[in-house]
Write a protein that holds these residues in place. Structure first.
Motif, mmCIF file in Angstrom:
data_model
loop_
_atom_site.group_PDB
_atom_site.id
_atom_site.type_symbol
_atom_site.label_atom_id
_atom_site.label_comp_id
_atom_site.label_asym_id
_atom_site.label_seq_id
_atom_site.Cartn_x
_atom_site.Cartn_y
_atom_site.Cartn_z
ATOM 1 N N TYR A 138 58.860 15.205 8.301
ATOM 2 C CA TYR A 138 57.478 14.798 7.608
ATOM 3 C C TYR A 138 56.838 13.867 8.435
ATOM 4 O O TYR A 138 57.723 12.840 8.927
ATOM 5 C CB TYR A 138 58.224 14.135 6.240
ATOM 6 N N LEU A 139 55.821 13.857 8.344
ATOM 7 C CA LEU A 139 54.965 12.698 9.276
ATOM 8 C C LEU A 139 53.780 12.414 8.367
ATOM 9 O O LEU A 139 53.224 13.171 7.417
ATOM 10 C CB LEU A 139 54.475 13.491 10.516
ATOM 11 N N ASP A 140 53.416 11.081 8.624
ATOM 12 C CA ASP A 140 52.141 10.776 7.877
ATOM 13 C C ASP A 140 50.949 10.748 8.620
ATOM 14 O O ASP A 140 50.990 10.377 9.874
ATOM 15 C CB ASP A 140 52.375 9.269 7.277
ATOM 16 N N TYR A 141 49.975 11.321 8.144
ATOM 17 C CA TYR A 141 48.453 11.452 8.813
ATOM 18 C C TYR A 141 47.936 10.001 9.370
ATOM 19 O O TYR A 141 47.757 10.123 10.615
ATOM 20 C CB TYR A 141 47.724 12.128 7.953
ATOM 21 N N GLY A 142 48.094 9.202 8.544
ATOM 22 C CA GLY A 142 47.514 8.080 8.972
ATOM 23 C C GLY A 142 48.553 7.164 9.971
ATOM 24 O O GLY A 142 47.848 6.567 11.164
ATOM 25 N N GLY A 143 49.621 7.432 9.635
ATOM 26 C CA GLY A 143 50.579 6.964 10.852
ATOM 27 C C GLY A 143 50.756 7.604 12.220
ATOM 28 O O GLY A 143 50.664 7.163 13.164
ATOM 29 N N VAL A 144 50.412 8.796 12.160
ATOM 30 C CA VAL A 144 49.812 9.827 13.473
ATOM 31 C C VAL A 144 48.791 9.139 14.276
ATOM 32 O O VAL A 144 48.890 9.007 15.399
ATOM 33 C CB VAL A 144 49.797 11.126 13.256
ATOM 34 N N LEU A 145 47.732 8.847 13.401
ATOM 35 C CA LEU A 145 46.474 8.309 14.068
ATOM 36 C C LEU A 145 46.671 6.715 14.487
ATOM 37 O O LEU A 145 46.122 6.395 15.517
ATOM 38 C CB LEU A 145 45.383 8.276 13.061
ATOM 39 N N GLU A 146 47.723 5.964 13.972
ATOM 40 C CA GLU A 146 47.886 4.861 14.399
ATOM 41 C C GLU A 146 48.683 4.650 15.518
ATOM 42 O O GLU A 146 48.579 3.873 16.543
ATOM 43 C CB GLU A 146 48.857 3.965 13.258
ATOM 44 N N ASP A 147 49.675 5.585 15.595
ATOM 45 C CA ASP A 147 50.580 5.665 16.926
ATOM 46 C C ASP A 147 50.744 7.069 17.226
ATOM 47 O O ASP A 147 51.956 7.819 17.207
ATOM 48 C CB ASP A 147 51.915 5.095 16.434
ATOM 49 N N PRO A 148 49.989 7.635 18.018
ATOM 50 C CA PRO A 148 49.887 8.977 18.553
ATOM 51 C C PRO A 148 51.188 9.160 19.506
ATOM 52 O O PRO A 148 51.820 10.155 19.410
ATOM 53 C CB PRO A 148 48.566 9.473 19.174
ATOM 54 N N PRO A 149 51.420 8.391 20.532
ATOM 55 C CA PRO A 149 52.468 8.648 21.532
ATOM 56 C C PRO A 149 53.688 8.647 20.723
ATOM 57 O O PRO A 149 54.827 9.303 21.049
ATOM 58 C CB PRO A 149 52.389 7.799 22.539
ATOM 59 N N GLY A 150 54.049 7.731 19.824
ATOM 60 C CA GLY A 150 55.194 7.542 19.126
ATOM 61 C C GLY A 150 55.556 8.571 17.989
ATOM 62 O O GLY A 150 56.604 9.610 18.180
ATOM 63 N N ASN A 151 54.640 9.325 17.552
ATOM 64 C CA ASN A 151 54.650 10.429 16.714
ATOM 65 C C ASN A 151 54.769 11.776 17.472
ATOM 66 O O ASN A 151 55.762 12.557 17.095
ATOM 67 C CB ASN A 151 53.532 10.561 15.678
ATOM 68 N N ALA A 152 54.140 11.653 18.673
ATOM 69 C CA ALA A 152 54.225 12.848 19.604
ATOM 70 C C ALA A 152 55.658 13.060 20.220
ATOM 71 O O ALA A 152 56.207 14.253 19.940
ATOM 72 C CB ALA A 152 53.302 12.649 20.612
ATOM 73 N N ARG A 153 56.360 11.940 20.336
ATOM 74 C CA ARG A 153 57.611 11.786 20.700
ATOM 75 C C ARG A 153 58.514 12.245 19.805
ATOM 76 O O ARG A 153 59.406 13.025 19.999
ATOM 77 C CB ARG A 153 58.023 10.435 21.231
ATOM 78 N N GLN A 154 58.291 11.894 18.487
ATOM 79 C CA GLN A 154 59.379 12.320 17.295
ATOM 80 C C GLN A 154 59.110 13.835 17.301
ATOM 81 O O GLN A 154 60.226 14.631 16.820
ATOM 82 C CB GLN A 154 58.522 11.716 15.987
ATOM 83 N N VAL A 155 57.855 14.492 17.479
ATOM 84 C CA VAL A 155 57.586 15.895 17.249
ATOM 85 C C VAL A 155 58.410 16.604 18.526
ATOM 86 O O VAL A 155 59.102 17.700 18.105
ATOM 87 C CB VAL A 155 56.170 16.183 17.379
ATOM 88 N N LYS A 156 58.139 16.074 19.693
ATOM 89 C CA LYS A 156 58.976 16.781 20.757
ATOM 90 C C LYS A 156 60.468 16.822 20.504
ATOM 91 O O LYS A 156 61.274 17.549 20.791
ATOM 92 C CB LYS A 156 58.675 15.869 21.926
#
Lengths: 63, 208
Positions: B159-177
């Motif tokens: 589960y990811l939060d849209y606003g959170g992804v926009l706030e921290d794109p690299p951090g969320n991209a790492r989670q996805v990876k």
């Protein structure tokens, strides 16, 4: 596999067998369980589900 | 010999499909774009073209929209290794003969409704009169879907939060990876996040 068992008449069983294969399911059990999951989901909160479907169609996300 | 081969051969693992899900207008297209940029091939037909609501494209597949009506869904086996967008309403239609890693986008429901209302208006469609009632419906829908997902052994969810992804794109991209277990390009994934497209922000909606 060792859960509750459900009886089906032979004619229905044959149809289920035929369609589970046609639809790509790996077993009859898998097909029946998925069909029942979907049916139960439809019945739960049926009215609000219809409202949601109507909106999603309007938005172009389901056909 | 063939008999022994059949008995002792290891069964093939089921095909695994990467799914981006959530309610419409929750950031699913943005996540599809991130995955594609990172190196996951996206399954899309390009029929629904980019517009004001989704200037960077919808990343949709007509076959998915029809999922509830299809008898033969075996084509999904060929989607293994690809990412595909499936809105939350249709997750239950995904057959259990595949495995699914789902990135589920959450977003403030007020923002989702405001964004959907604008889209409905542009499409000339009727919108519900009572936004709060719609929020309540979607809230119950999400609860039901998430509860159902917890019981499915062929689904794994992030589960990811849209606003959170926009706030921290690299951090969320790492989670996805990490979640997908793929060698994705974090920098390219982060680069496609465009905060300018966060147009229906709750703080702005409240002050309007």
């Amino acid at each position: 596999m060792f859960g509750p068992k459900i009886k089906l008449d032979k004619a229905l069983y044959q149809k289920v067998k035929e369609y589970s294969k046609l639809a790509g399911y790996s077993s009859i059990d898998e097909f029946v369980a998925h069909a029942l999951e979907k049916e139960v989901a439809k019945l739960e909160d049926a009215e609000s589900e219809e409202e949601i479907k109507k909106r999603l169609k309007g938005l172009g996300y389901i056909s | 010999m063939a008999f022994f081969k059949r008995i002792f051969s290891r069964p093939q693992p089921p095909p695994e499909v990467f799914v981006v899900s959530g309610l419409p207008r929750s950031g699913t297209s943005m996540m599809m774009k991130m995955l594609e940029a990172g190196g996951v091939p996206a399954l899309t037909d390009g029929i629904r073209l980019a517009d004001t609501d989704n200037p960077k494209g919808y990343y949709e597949l007509e076959q998915i929209k029809d999922l509830a009506k299809q008898v033969d869904k075996s084509w999904l086996k060929d989607a293994a290794g690809h990412c595909v967008k499936v809105i939350s309403e249709l997750l239950i239609e995904l057959p259990p003969f595949c495995r699914y890693r789902v990135i589920f986008m959450n977003r403030d429901l007020h923002e989702i409704i405001a964004s959907q209302n604008r889209m409905l208006q542009r499409r000339g469609e009727e919108k519900a009169d009572d936004d709060e009632a719609m929020i309540d419906l979607f809230s119950r829908h999400l609860g039901k879907i998430k509860d159902w997902l917890r019981r499915q052994s062929h689904f794994r969810i992030l589960y990811l939060d849209y606003g959170g992804v926009l706030e921290d794109p690299p951090g969320n991209a790492r989670q996805v990876k990490e979640f997908l277990g793929l060698d994705l390009d974090i920098e390219l994934m982060a680069a496609v996040c465009d905060p300018a497209l966060y147009r229906n922000r709750r703080s702005r909606l409240v002050s309007q």
